[in-house]
Scaffold this motif. Structure first.
Motif, short mmCIF file in Angstrom:
data_model
loop_
_atom_site.label_atom_id
_atom_site.label_comp_id
_atom_site.label_asym_id
_atom_site.label_seq_id
_atom_site.Cartn_x
_atom_site.Cartn_y
_atom_site.Cartn_z
N SER B 67 0.82 -1.22 0.00
CA SER B 67 0.00 0.00 0.00
C SER B 67 0.85 1.26 0.00
O SER B 67 0.37 2.34 -0.32
N GLY B 68 2.13 1.12 0.41
CA GLY B 68 2.98 2.29 0.49
C GLY B 68 2.82 3.06 1.79
O GLY B 68 3.56 3.99 2.06
N VAL B 69 1.87 2.66 2.62
CA VAL B 69 1.59 3.38 3.86
C VAL B 69 2.38 2.79 5.03
O VAL B 69 2.66 3.48 6.00
N PHE B 70 2.75 1.51 4.92
CA PHE B 70 3.39 0.82 6.04
C PHE B 70 4.75 0.25 5.64
O PHE B 70 5.01 -0.01 4.47
N ARG B 71 5.57 0.07 6.66
CA ARG B 71 6.85 -0.60 6.48
C ARG B 71 6.95 -1.67 7.56
O ARG B 71 6.78 -1.38 8.75
N GLY B 72 7.18 -2.90 7.16
CA GLY B 72 7.27 -3.99 8.13
C GLY B 72 8.54 -3.91 8.95
O GLY B 72 9.59 -3.55 8.44
N VAL B 73 8.40 -4.22 10.24
CA VAL B 73 9.55 -4.28 11.13
C VAL B 73 9.81 -5.75 11.44
O VAL B 73 8.91 -6.46 11.90
N ASP B 74 11.02 -6.22 11.14
CA ASP B 74 11.33 -7.63 11.39
C ASP B 74 11.28 -7.94 12.88
O ASP B 74 11.74 -7.16 13.70
N THR B 75 10.74 -9.08 13.20
CA THR B 75 10.68 -9.48 14.60
C THR B 75 10.58 -11.00 14.71
O THR B 75 10.03 -11.66 13.83
N VAL B 76 11.13 -11.53 15.78
CA VAL B 76 11.00 -12.97 16.03
C VAL B 76 10.15 -13.21 17.28
O VAL B 76 10.13 -14.29 17.84
N ALA B 77 9.44 -12.16 17.71
CA ALA B 77 8.65 -12.27 18.94
C ALA B 77 7.61 -13.37 18.82
O ALA B 77 7.04 -13.60 17.76
N LEU B 78 7.37 -14.05 19.92
CA LEU B 78 6.31 -15.05 19.98
C LEU B 78 5.18 -14.47 20.81
O LEU B 78 5.35 -14.20 22.00
N MET B 79 4.05 -14.24 20.17
CA MET B 79 2.91 -13.67 20.90
C MET B 79 1.63 -13.93 20.13
O MET B 79 1.65 -14.46 19.02
N ASP B 80 0.51 -13.58 20.72
CA ASP B 80 -0.77 -13.65 20.01
C ASP B 80 -1.65 -12.50 20.48
O ASP B 80 -1.17 -11.59 21.16
N GLU B 81 -2.94 -12.57 20.15
CA GLU B 81 -3.82 -11.44 20.44
C GLU B 81 -4.11 -11.28 21.93
O GLU B 81 -4.63 -10.26 22.36
N THR B 82 -3.80 -12.32 22.71
CA THR B 82 -4.09 -12.22 24.14
C THR B 82 -2.88 -11.70 24.94
O THR B 82 -3.00 -11.45 26.13
N THR B 83 -1.78 -11.55 24.26
CA THR B 83 -0.57 -11.07 24.91
C THR B 83 -0.74 -9.62 25.38
O THR B 83 -1.39 -8.83 24.70
N VAL B 84 -0.15 -9.31 26.50
CA VAL B 84 -0.08 -7.90 26.92
C VAL B 84 1.30 -7.40 26.50
O VAL B 84 2.30 -7.75 27.11
N PRO B 85 1.35 -6.60 25.44
CA PRO B 85 2.66 -6.24 24.89
C PRO B 85 3.43 -5.28 25.81
O PRO B 85 2.82 -4.43 26.45
N GLN B 86 4.73 -5.47 25.85
CA GLN B 86 5.59 -4.56 26.59
C GLN B 86 5.97 -3.41 25.66
O GLN B 86 6.85 -3.52 24.83
N MET B 87 5.20 -2.34 25.75
CA MET B 87 5.34 -1.25 24.78
C MET B 87 6.75 -0.65 24.72
O MET B 87 7.23 -0.35 23.61
N PRO B 88 7.43 -0.46 25.84
CA PRO B 88 8.78 0.11 25.73
C PRO B 88 9.69 -0.73 24.82
O PRO B 88 10.48 -0.18 24.06
N GLU B 89 9.54 -2.06 24.92
CA GLU B 89 10.36 -2.93 24.07
C GLU B 89 10.06 -2.70 22.59
O GLU B 89 10.97 -2.68 21.77
N TRP B 90 8.79 -2.55 22.28
CA TRP B 90 8.42 -2.34 20.86
C TRP B 90 8.84 -0.97 20.38
O TRP B 90 9.19 -0.79 19.22
N ARG B 91 8.79 0.02 21.32
CA ARG B 91 9.27 1.36 20.93
C ARG B 91 10.75 1.30 20.61
O ARG B 91 11.22 1.94 19.65
#
Lengths: 179, 426
Positions: B67-91
């Protein structure tokens, strides 16, 4: 509210998906205006008791139905960007027109063709213009209008492959076919 | 401006997970270019997606990147929709957005695809989705998740769950194919020993009109996609071609040569009552309706070479709308009526151009290639699909309207031509 409850609240649209039945299509009878289709359960992986795939595409196969009877083609070649029937083809066209005049039940198809350059639809129209130029000469020479149909294949059916002037020159043509 | 090419296999492969890869391993994404602002989004592999035939996260990522709007960030994280993400890590990983999800096989064989979207910068959840689909619609579910994310972020509908039609030729076999908007999951709608050109989607997305040469001449047919039922639309003396549906799906424009040279007619959706719209001593062809259904854009060589004109559907005078160059064909109008994409011959090259209608702006070439054909807009007007040649092969491409982000969709040994982007819905 936990995540699962939240999901439950969001529309489970997919479970409501309803589409037509899957069927595969084989066309066996050339004359039939509408093909006979027999459900064969083609992309069966998608069809379950509870949900039919929205991605289903039924296949129609014409490959066994058409034995394009190609009779000996007589060919008129054209110059680049030209729709003028050159004088050298007059004897050929006179002979064809004479045959048509002698037998008013006889029919002829004039198929116009272009070289590969440019859009498919515009080339189709250009090929049509070439075919009509030849058809016009045939009627002037004695064929009835109803005996000659001008059609076009545009750039879709080149006589020879290749992307040089030699190939293009052989592809800018009109073929006279008795069907 | 610098260029980069991302050439990836599946997400699982990119992440270096030592998993046995199922059939989706051959899914390749080639996206090139950098937009002005692209939102970095991390989409870890969906939980249990390796138990399905599709790389769900990779499909979503590729959709969003095209779409040109997004850029994928590579990650090997293991998670799903029920995970409570650690936002500082993703930042820290420079992700502005995060998607977590899972794929669960239900007892009846269907899959439940769930996803949740987070705004990493603001540290909050933006919503989620759950889609229950039969196995054949797993790719569709991934595309719908991508649509959901796209719409959440841009406020506009995504086009990832739409379909495209195109024609392949392999030896003497022509095939009209229907695939997902990313070019994958192609299915054959029609196989023929004779050429097929000019597929045109009905606005409903349930039918395709096209030109088939199976009777040794150009005849216009329409075919229901899910049943395969075909009907003849136009088979008059001479050639019948270039079908285009009106926006309401109730009529078709087509080029007929029954009265001599190729001219444009409008008829009912079954081909009834054809009415001649153009009246020239030249070739008039390639009609397309304006989004309001009131006018037709078409190609005519009434001025010498082929140029693009506009006329009222009711007929009357035609106004020329292409001005630069002496060979302009194959118009496609954006859904908002603002832009026209078309093919222009410049020197010996056929290039995709974009112009803003009625704005007096100069048309812009969108590509570096020289064999571009058959442009069509995505139904949200943000992308253009076209056919071209790349490294000696036929390919289908998409581009953003600024020409900055391009993606290669279909590349096979067979000839691939005549792409047409379908409408919303299927």
């Amino acid at each position: 509210m936990n995540a699962l409850q939240k999901f439950a609240g969001l529309a489970l649209v997919a479970s409501l998906f309803v589409t037509g039945c899957a069927s595969d299509v084989k066309l066996e009878d050339k004359a039939a205006p509408v093909e006979t289709r027999s459900p064969v359960g083609g992309a069966g992986s998608g069809a379950t008791a509870n949900g039919t795939s929205q991605s289903q595409v039924a296949s129609v196969d014409l490959s066994k139905s058409n034995t394009a009877a190609v009779t000996q083609a007589r060919v008129v070649y054209f110059d680049l960007d030209s729709y003028v029937v050159k004088d050298e083809y007059r004897p050929l066209l006179e002979a064809q027109a004479k045959q048509l005049a002698a037998d008013r039940n006889k029919k002829l198809s004039v198929e116009g063709h272009t070289d590969e350059r440019g859009g498919s639809e515009y080339n189709l129209a250009l090929g049509q213009k070439r075919a009509q130029a030849v058809a016009k000469v045939l009627t002037v020479l004695g064929a009835n209008d109803s005996q000659v149909e001008a059609v076009s294949f545009g750039k879709e059916r080149p006589a020879v492959q290749g992307s040089d002037e030699a190939a293009w020159a052989k592809n800018r043509r009109a073929e006279l076919n008795v069907h | 401006m610098h260029n980069m090419t991302m050439n990836r296999r599946t997400f699982a492969a990119a992440s270096g997970l030592a998993l046995a890869l199922p059939a989706h391993a051959q899914f390749r994404v080639e996206i090139s270019g950098v937009g002005a602002t692209q939102l970095p989004i991390a989409i870890p592999r969906f939980r249990d997606e390796e138990k399905t035939p599709q790389g769900v996260a990779a499909i979503i990522r590729a959709d969003l990147e095209r779409s040109g709007v997004f850029r994928g960030v590579d990650t090997v994280a293991l998670m799903d929709e029920t995970t409570v993400p650690q936002m500082p890590e993703w930042r820290q990983k420079s992700a502005d957005l995060l998607v977590g999800g899972s794929v669960m096989r239900l007892a009846d064989g269907r899959f439940d695809v769930r996803a949740k979207l987070w705004d990493v910068v603001k540290g909050r959840e933006l919503g989620g989705q759950s889609l229950v689909v039969p196995p054949a619609d797993l790719r569709l579910a991934a595309h719908r998740v991508a649509d959901f994310i796209y719409e959440k972020i841009t406020g506009e509908k995504g086009v990832f769950s739409t379909r495209i039609a195109y024609v392949t030729r392999s030896g003497k076999t022509y095939a009209l194919r229907i695939a997902d908007a990313d070019g994958e999951g192609g299915q054959v709608a029609l196989n023929s020993p004779e050429p097929i050109i000019s597929p045109a989607w009905a606005p409903s997305g349930h039918e395709l009109a096209y030109v088939s040469f199976e009777r040794q001449k150009a005849v216009v047919y329409a075919q229901d996609i899910s049943s395969g039922k075909r009907r003849e639309i136009a088979n008059f003396r001479g050639s019948n071609s270039a079908p285009a549906w009106s926006p309401d799906g109730q009529s078709l424009a087509a080029t007929l040569s029954r009265d001599g040279l190729a001219q444009i007619y409008v008829m009912g959706r079954n081909g009834e009552n054809p009415r001649r719209v153009t009246n020239s001593q030249a070739i008039d062809t390639e009609p397309v309706f304006s989004p309001d259904g009131h006018s037709l854009f078409f190609v005519s060589d009434r001025g010498g070479g082929p140029q693009i004109y506009r006329t009222a559907v009711s007929g009357g005078n035609a106004e020329r709308v292409s001005f630069t160059g002496n060979y302009n064909i194959s118009p496609s109008i954006s859904p908002d009526g603002r832009y026209m994409a078309y093919i222009s011959r410049q020197g010996g090259a056929f290039k995709l151009y974009l112009t803003e209608l009625g704005a007096g702006a100069s048309p812009r070439a969108l590509t570096e290639s020289s064999d571009d054909e058959s442009p069509s807009f995505s139904p949200n007007g943000r992308l253009i699909m076209y056919a071209t040649r790349s490294q000696g092969r036929d390919v289908l491409m998409t581009t953003t309207l600024d020409g900055k982000i391009k993606a290669k969709l279909v590349s096979t040994a067979a000839d691939v031509r005549e792409p047409m982007w379908g409408p919303f819905g299927r």
